[in-house]
Design a protein around this motif. Structure first.
Motif, PDB file in Angstrom:
ATOM      1  N   THR A 406       0.842  -1.188   0.000  1.00 51.36           N
ATOM      2  CA  THR A 406       0.000   0.000   0.000  1.00 51.36           C
ATOM      3  C   THR A 406       0.880   1.242   0.000  1.00 51.36           C
ATOM      4  O   THR A 406       2.106   1.140   0.125  1.00 51.36           O
ATOM      5  N   PRO A 422      -6.911   5.835  -6.464  1.00 56.39           N
ATOM      6  CA  PRO A 422      -7.769   5.000  -7.318  1.00 56.39           C
ATOM      7  C   PRO A 422      -7.128   3.662  -7.676  1.00 56.39           C
ATOM      8  O   PRO A 422      -7.820   2.734  -8.080  1.00 56.39           O
ATOM      9  N   ALA A 423      -5.802   3.566  -7.512  1.00 57.26           N
ATOM     10  CA  ALA A 423      -5.162   2.273  -7.779  1.00 57.26           C
ATOM     11  C   ALA A 423      -5.395   1.299  -6.625  1.00 57.26           C
ATOM     12  O   ALA A 423      -5.220   0.095  -6.765  1.00 57.26           O
ATOM     13  N   PHE A 425      -8.294   1.747  -4.265  1.00 57.22           N
ATOM     14  CA  PHE A 425      -9.700   1.660  -3.851  1.00 57.22           C
ATOM     15  C   PHE A 425     -10.622   1.844  -5.052  1.00 57.22           C
ATOM     16  O   PHE A 425     -10.352   2.676  -5.923  1.00 57.22           O
ATOM     17  N   ASP A 426     -11.736   1.104  -5.034  1.00 59.08           N
ATOM     18  CA  ASP A 426     -12.691   1.303  -6.125  1.00 59.08           C
ATOM     19  C   ASP A 426     -13.546   2.549  -5.838  1.00 59.08           C
ATOM     20  O   ASP A 426     -13.477   3.138  -4.754  1.00 59.08           O
ATOM     21  N   GLY A 427     -14.336   2.927  -6.820  1.00 56.45           N
ATOM     22  CA  GLY A 427     -15.105   4.170  -6.728  1.00 56.45           C
ATOM     23  C   GLY A 427     -16.069   4.184  -5.546  1.00 56.45           C
ATOM     24  O   GLY A 427     -16.225   5.203  -4.871  1.00 56.45           O
ATOM     25  N   ASP A 428     -16.715   3.033  -5.296  1.00 55.45           N
ATOM     26  CA  ASP A 428     -17.681   2.990  -4.185  1.00 55.45           C
ATOM     27  C   ASP A 428     -16.974   3.232  -2.851  1.00 55.45           C
ATOM     28  O   ASP A 428     -17.489   3.917  -1.962  1.00 55.45           O
ATOM     29  N   THR A 429     -15.779   2.637  -2.714  1.00 53.64           N
ATOM     30  CA  THR A 429     -15.047   2.794  -1.450  1.00 53.64           C
ATOM     31  C   THR A 429     -14.608   4.248  -1.269  1.00 53.64           C
ATOM     32  O   THR A 429     -14.735   4.815  -0.170  1.00 53.64           O
ATOM     33  N   LEU A 430     -14.125   4.851  -2.348  1.00 54.59           N
ATOM     34  CA  LEU A 430     -13.724   6.259  -2.253  1.00 54.59           C
ATOM     35  C   LEU A 430     -14.931   7.135  -1.929  1.00 54.59           C
ATOM     36  O   LEU A 430     -14.848   8.073  -1.134  1.00 54.59           O
ATOM     37  N   VAL A 454     -12.179  12.021  -5.214  1.00 59.74           N
ATOM     38  CA  VAL A 454     -13.429  11.589  -5.830  1.00 59.74           C
ATOM     39  C   VAL A 454     -14.205  12.812  -6.296  1.00 59.74           C
ATOM     40  O   VAL A 454     -14.347  13.786  -5.578  1.00 59.74           O
TER      41      VAL A 454
END
Ligand SMILES: Cc1cc2nc3c(=O)[nH]c(=O)nc-3n(C[C@H](O)[C@H](O)[C@H](O)COP(=O)(O)OP(=O)(O)OC[C@H]3O[C@@H](n4cnc5c(N)ncnc54)[C@H](O)[C@@H]3O)c2cc1C
Length: 469
Positions: A406, A422-423, A425-430, A454
């Motif tokens: 990480t 973004p590398a 975490f996906d968009g929903d997590t962000l 985001v």
């Protein structure tokens, strides 16, 4: 606003002139340069509350700043108000019976250590910057340090914080005496990088000093062997209090500086190991670590004979980044974690990436945690060199992510690592992170533009022009 704030803190504590504000344009990562519109330095809790309420009333964003030792560009205020907390330096309470201390946010880590030592206690998180960084900054960054391998990071040692929310409300998170009911909002606040509000005070755990500590310095002619020894020590079941690595280039730099600690200058790496605990069995662990290091190619294992020698050996490690000032005017110090077993491979990759970009990378890091700190001394005034360093560091960070690691072990995301989020975490997590931030700071007044990239946060921004320049 400057005159309103001056009415609260006094004229001398509000800076407006660009020449004065330039002193606050960087933190410990000089590749970023952002000048605040003004800076204000409250001296008491009441002044701090009044300042934030005045800013909130005017809808003005601000950036909290402790000592500015952060290494991710987190404490920079670009055209907004810088809220300096370094005058709030009172240790409010040390309670040796309950082993807790409550401090104002600007208390320097080593000042708390000194005050606790009188009671045979200490505060475990010990960043290498501890002679300058503040407890408020440590809480905001969930800081670590050499001894966090065994004892855990700031989150594990913070029991309560009084937090001034960006709209001027004051909330208490956690409790002085242990568990609380409900959501763990303290857990969310620790490591929130100044985006959830300002710590007005922090209550932290103090630990009794260990009865006995032994410090070993093992030197290797191959960096690779030192990395293998690190993995083997942990795999043996022994948990050192600290397990740090420095490569040969870094050792030579330290030894040429005022921080010289008597490390062998012809080696390719050293491991610095603290073992602590009760006397019984400790010498067995010392012998076991000594044997593991030798079995993995250590040429010598030096065991400190007294406190003075321990302090000297640690001085070399703790001041190593200071010694880098000898090499070039600027320093970029990254922070990435990889699984410990990937250390040998990652160190090889880092050397290869550095060589490809024509950049000399130092490695001084928390090996036991797999927490790498690849560092480069360079001249930020030389655009060609700065661009090569930036490209080299980007590639190293990508390699660490690819290795299952990480992008920050302890220094936070700030501005510097926001593009890597973004590398990981996906968009929903962000988006969930953004919604959490909205709970604390719906108007995005505190440290806006940091940590989460985001669009829904309306904070998407480009990498700052000052990056790696
Ligand atoms: C030589 C060197 C060695 C280092 N070694 C380590 C190490 O071993 N481990 C480690 O973890 N870090 C290390 N660091 C990084 C840095 O010292 C830590 O991140 C430290 O916690 C930052 O504290 P600060 O007071 O300087 O905070 P600053 O740099 O002033 O601020 C850091 C962030 O915290 C926020 N902040 C500051 N105070 C508050 C507050 N009261 N309330 C809310 N937000 C706040 C700021 O907005 C910013 O986002 C090192 C840095 C240097 C220069």
């Amino acid at each position: 606003m400057a005159s309103t704030l001056a009415g609260i803190v006094g004229e001398r504590r509000v800076l407006e002139r660009r020449s004065a504000l330039t002193a606050y344009a960087s933190d410990g990562l000089p590749g970023y340069h952002q000048v605040p519109s003004l800076a204000v330095f409250p001296g008491t809790r009441d002044e701090l509350v009044a300042v934030v309420r005045a800013l909130a009333g005017a809808g003005l964003p601000f950036v909290p700043r402790g000592a500015g030792t952060g290494l991710s560009g987190g404490a920079l205020a670009d055209g907004t108000v810088l809220l300096g907390l370094n005058r709030l330096t009172r240790i409010l309470d040390i309670d040796p019976v309950n082993r807790i201390a409550t401090v104002e946010p600007g208390v320097v880590n080593s000042a708390l250590q000194k005050a606790a030592a009188v009671h045979g206690l200490h505060y475990a998180p010990d960043p290498s910057s501890q002679s300058a960084c503040t407890i408020g900054g440590n809480v905001a960054e969930n800081a670590g340090g050499p001894h966090c391998l065994k004892y855990g990071v700031t989150l594990n040692h913070t029991v309560a914080c009084t937090v001034l929310l960006p709209d001027g409300e004051i909330v208490t998170l956690g409790s002085r005496h242990g568990e609380t009911a409900g959501y763990d909002l303290l857990g969310a606040f620790v490591g929130s990088e100044g985006c959830f509000g300002v710590a007005l005070d922090c209550t932290v755990r103090l630990l009794p000093d260990p009865p006995r500590v032994r410090t070993l310095l093992a030197d290797f002619s191959q960096l690779h062997d030192a990395a293998l020894a690190t993995s083997a020590i942990i795999a043996s079941g022994i948990l050192p209090a600290a397990l740090e690595m420095m490569d040969g280039a870094a050792v030579r730099l330290v030894e040429a500086s005022v921080y010289a600690a008597g490390y062998p200058t012809d080696c390719d790496a050293v491991l610095l190991v603290d073992l602590d605990g009760v006397a019984d069995g400790l010498e067995d662990d010392v012998a076991a670590v000594d044997a593991i290091c030798r079995a993995h190619g250590a040429r010598h294992v030096r065991i400190a004979t007294d406190g003075a020698e321990r302090t000297l050996l640690w001085q070399g490690r703790k001041k190593a980044f200071g010694a880098m000032g000898r090499a070039a005017p600027h320093l970029v110090l990254q922070d990435a974690v990889v699984p410990r077993t990937r250390l040998p491979d990652m160190l090889q990759q880092i050397a290869g990436i550095g060589a490809r970009h024509g950049v000399a990378v130092w490695n001084i890091f928390h090996a036991g945690d797999g927490n790498l700190h690849p560092s480069v001394s360079y001249d930020a005034g030389n655009p060609g060199e700065a661009a090569r360093v930036h490209a080299c560091m980007t590639e190293i960070m990508q390699a660490c992510i690819a290795a299952g690691g990480t992008i920050t072990g302890e220094h936070g995301v700030g501005l510097d690592k926001i593009d890597y989020m973004p590398a990981l975490f996906d968009g929903d997590t962000l988006a969930a992170m953004c919604r959490l931030r909205d709970v604390f700071d719906p108007a995005h007044l505190s440290n806006r533009g940091k940590v989460v990239p985001v669009h829904t946060c309306r904070e998407w921004h480009q990498a700052p022009a000052g990056r790696a320049t």
